[in-house]
Design a protein around this motif. Sequence first.
Motif, PDB file in Angstrom:
ATOM      1  N   SER A 170       0.827  -1.195   0.000  1.00  0.00           N
ATOM      2  CA  SER A 170       0.000   0.000   0.000  1.00  0.00           C
ATOM      3  C   SER A 170       0.867   1.253   0.000  1.00  0.00           C
ATOM      4  O   SER A 170       1.940   1.280   0.604  1.00  0.00           O
ATOM      5  CB  SER A 170      -0.885  -0.003   1.258  1.00  0.00           C
ATOM      6  OG  SER A 170      -1.601   1.200   1.367  1.00  0.00           O
ATOM      7  N   THR A 171       0.380   2.293  -0.664  1.00  0.00           N
ATOM      8  CA  THR A 171       1.068   3.578  -0.602  1.00  0.00           C
ATOM      9  C   THR A 171       0.440   4.467   0.480  1.00  0.00           C
ATOM     10  O   THR A 171       0.903   5.565   0.729  1.00  0.00           O
ATOM     11  CB  THR A 171       1.036   4.309  -1.957  1.00  0.00           C
ATOM     12  OG1 THR A 171      -0.323   4.422  -2.389  1.00  0.00           O
ATOM     13  CG2 THR A 171       1.863   3.548  -2.995  1.00  0.00           C
ATOM     14  N   ILE A 172      -0.619   3.973   1.108  1.00  0.00           N
ATOM     15  CA  ILE A 172      -1.189   4.638   2.279  1.00  0.00           C
ATOM     16  C   ILE A 172      -0.569   3.954   3.493  1.00  0.00           C
ATOM     17  O   ILE A 172      -0.566   2.730   3.596  1.00  0.00           O
ATOM     18  CB  ILE A 172      -2.723   4.532   2.300  1.00  0.00           C
ATOM     19  CG1 ILE A 172      -3.313   5.151   1.034  1.00  0.00           C
ATOM     20  CG2 ILE A 172      -3.284   5.227   3.542  1.00  0.00           C
ATOM     21  CD1 ILE A 172      -4.800   4.930   0.885  1.00  0.00           C
ATOM     22  N   LEU A 173      -0.021   4.739   4.400  1.00  0.00           N
ATOM     23  CA  LEU A 173       0.782   4.206   5.497  1.00  0.00           C
ATOM     24  C   LEU A 173       0.068   4.305   6.838  1.00  0.00           C
ATOM     25  O   LEU A 173      -0.754   5.187   7.056  1.00  0.00           O
ATOM     26  CB  LEU A 173       2.101   4.975   5.582  1.00  0.00           C
ATOM     27  CG  LEU A 173       2.878   5.130   4.277  1.00  0.00           C
ATOM     28  CD1 LEU A 173       4.091   6.014   4.494  1.00  0.00           C
ATOM     29  CD2 LEU A 173       3.271   3.789   3.714  1.00  0.00           C
ATOM     30  N   LEU A 174       0.441   3.390   7.737  1.00  0.00           N
ATOM     31  CA  LEU A 174      -0.100   3.422   9.093  1.00  0.00           C
ATOM     32  C   LEU A 174       0.352   4.672   9.846  1.00  0.00           C
ATOM     33  O   LEU A 174      -0.373   5.208  10.675  1.00  0.00           O
ATOM     34  CB  LEU A 174       0.333   2.185   9.878  1.00  0.00           C
ATOM     35  CG  LEU A 174      -0.313   0.870   9.455  1.00  0.00           C
ATOM     36  CD1 LEU A 174       0.374  -0.303  10.128  1.00  0.00           C
ATOM     37  CD2 LEU A 174      -1.802   0.889   9.788  1.00  0.00           C
ATOM     38  N   LYS A 175       1.565   5.124   9.592  1.00  0.00           N
ATOM     39  CA  LYS A 175       2.088   6.341  10.233  1.00  0.00           C
ATOM     40  C   LYS A 175       3.093   6.996   9.316  1.00  0.00           C
ATOM     41  O   LYS A 175       3.618   6.353   8.408  1.00  0.00           O
ATOM     42  CB  LYS A 175       2.702   6.053  11.601  1.00  0.00           C
ATOM     43  CG  LYS A 175       3.990   5.249  11.562  1.00  0.00           C
ATOM     44  CD  LYS A 175       4.635   5.099  12.916  1.00  0.00           C
ATOM     45  CE  LYS A 175       5.660   6.046  13.329  1.00  0.00           C
ATOM     46  NZ  LYS A 175       6.671   6.596  12.520  1.00  0.00           N
ATOM     47  N   ASP A 176       3.368   8.251   9.566  1.00  0.00           N
ATOM     48  CA  ASP A 176       4.349   8.997   8.797  1.00  0.00           C
ATOM     49  C   ASP A 176       5.742   8.406   9.061  1.00  0.00           C
ATOM     50  O   ASP A 176       6.180   8.367  10.217  1.00  0.00           O
ATOM     51  CB  ASP A 176       4.301  10.468   9.208  1.00  0.00           C
ATOM     52  CG  ASP A 176       5.220  11.361   8.402  1.00  0.00           C
ATOM     53  OD1 ASP A 176       6.210  10.871   7.829  1.00  0.00           O
ATOM     54  OD2 ASP A 176       4.948  12.570   8.363  1.00  0.00           O
ATOM     55  N   PRO A 177       6.439   7.927   8.038  1.00  0.00           N
ATOM     56  CA  PRO A 177       7.740   7.284   8.245  1.00  0.00           C
ATOM     57  C   PRO A 177       8.831   8.234   8.719  1.00  0.00           C
ATOM     58  O   PRO A 177       9.870   7.783   9.203  1.00  0.00           O
ATOM     59  CB  PRO A 177       8.079   6.711   6.864  1.00  0.00           C
ATOM     60  CG  PRO A 177       7.309   7.546   5.910  1.00  0.00           C
ATOM     61  CD  PRO A 177       6.056   7.957   6.628  1.00  0.00           C
ATOM     62  N   ASP A 178       8.610   9.538   8.610  1.00  0.00           N
ATOM     63  CA  ASP A 178       9.595  10.526   9.053  1.00  0.00           C
ATOM     64  C   ASP A 178       9.263  11.111  10.423  1.00  0.00           C
ATOM     65  O   ASP A 178       9.974  11.977  10.913  1.00  0.00           O
ATOM     66  CB  ASP A 178       9.689  11.665   8.036  1.00  0.00           C
ATOM     67  CG  ASP A 178      10.192  11.175   6.688  1.00  0.00           C
ATOM     68  OD1 ASP A 178      11.099  10.329   6.664  1.00  0.00           O
ATOM     69  OD2 ASP A 178       9.650  11.622   5.655  1.00  0.00           O
ATOM     70  N   ASP A 179       8.182  10.640  11.033  1.00  0.00           N
ATOM     71  CA  ASP A 179       7.703  11.197  12.301  1.00  0.00           C
ATOM     72  C   ASP A 179       8.115  10.297  13.465  1.00  0.00           C
ATOM     73  O   ASP A 179       7.724   9.141  13.529  1.00  0.00           O
ATOM     74  CB  ASP A 179       6.184  11.335  12.252  1.00  0.00           C
ATOM     75  CG  ASP A 179       5.596  11.980  13.481  1.00  0.00           C
ATOM     76  OD1 ASP A 179       6.353  12.429  14.357  1.00  0.00           O
ATOM     77  OD2 ASP A 179       4.348  12.045  13.563  1.00  0.00           O
TER      78      ASP A 179
END
Length: 160
Positions: free
Chosen positions: A28-37
């Motif tokens: 998926s290109t929709i993520l569970l959380k922001d990967p940079d956060d």
Amino acid sequence: MTENSNKYDSLQLLDKLIKPKTKKENRSTILLKDPDDDYSIEWNFIVPVCFNRALDIFLTERKKNKKAVFMWTQGTTFAFDIGDVLYFNSNISDLDLNQKHYIQVQNATSATPGDKHKNRDPGYVYFWETIYNIEKKEILLRKNLTMTQDDFVRYLIIGH
């Protein structure tokens, strides 16, 4: 950046991701959380970027207008492991500042995605949940919990 704006969206996506599939589906290109956060402000536990791999969030090569581009993608091979420590998000509730609330993974096996030939294996996580009083230097609560990797991710989001 994710398209998710709150914990409810993360839970909906988690349910969709782990739903049994009849064919192999792409990441998926929709993520569970922001990967940079580092903070995951909506989640009950702080899940820093060092846990992107455990959440199966990776930069993946994709084709866009016939050119290779890298974008963050979400999978379901959740892999929290022995020694992982995650702290309670104190912004979620009024926790006593003299207390440190955290979980530590004691044992685990990774989840593995399924396809039309085999069922998904959700793996498991055995962990301690601890509340430690810093001032008194004593453990106020320690409970042992075991759940699937899928449910562990849900636990990080909603805390129960």
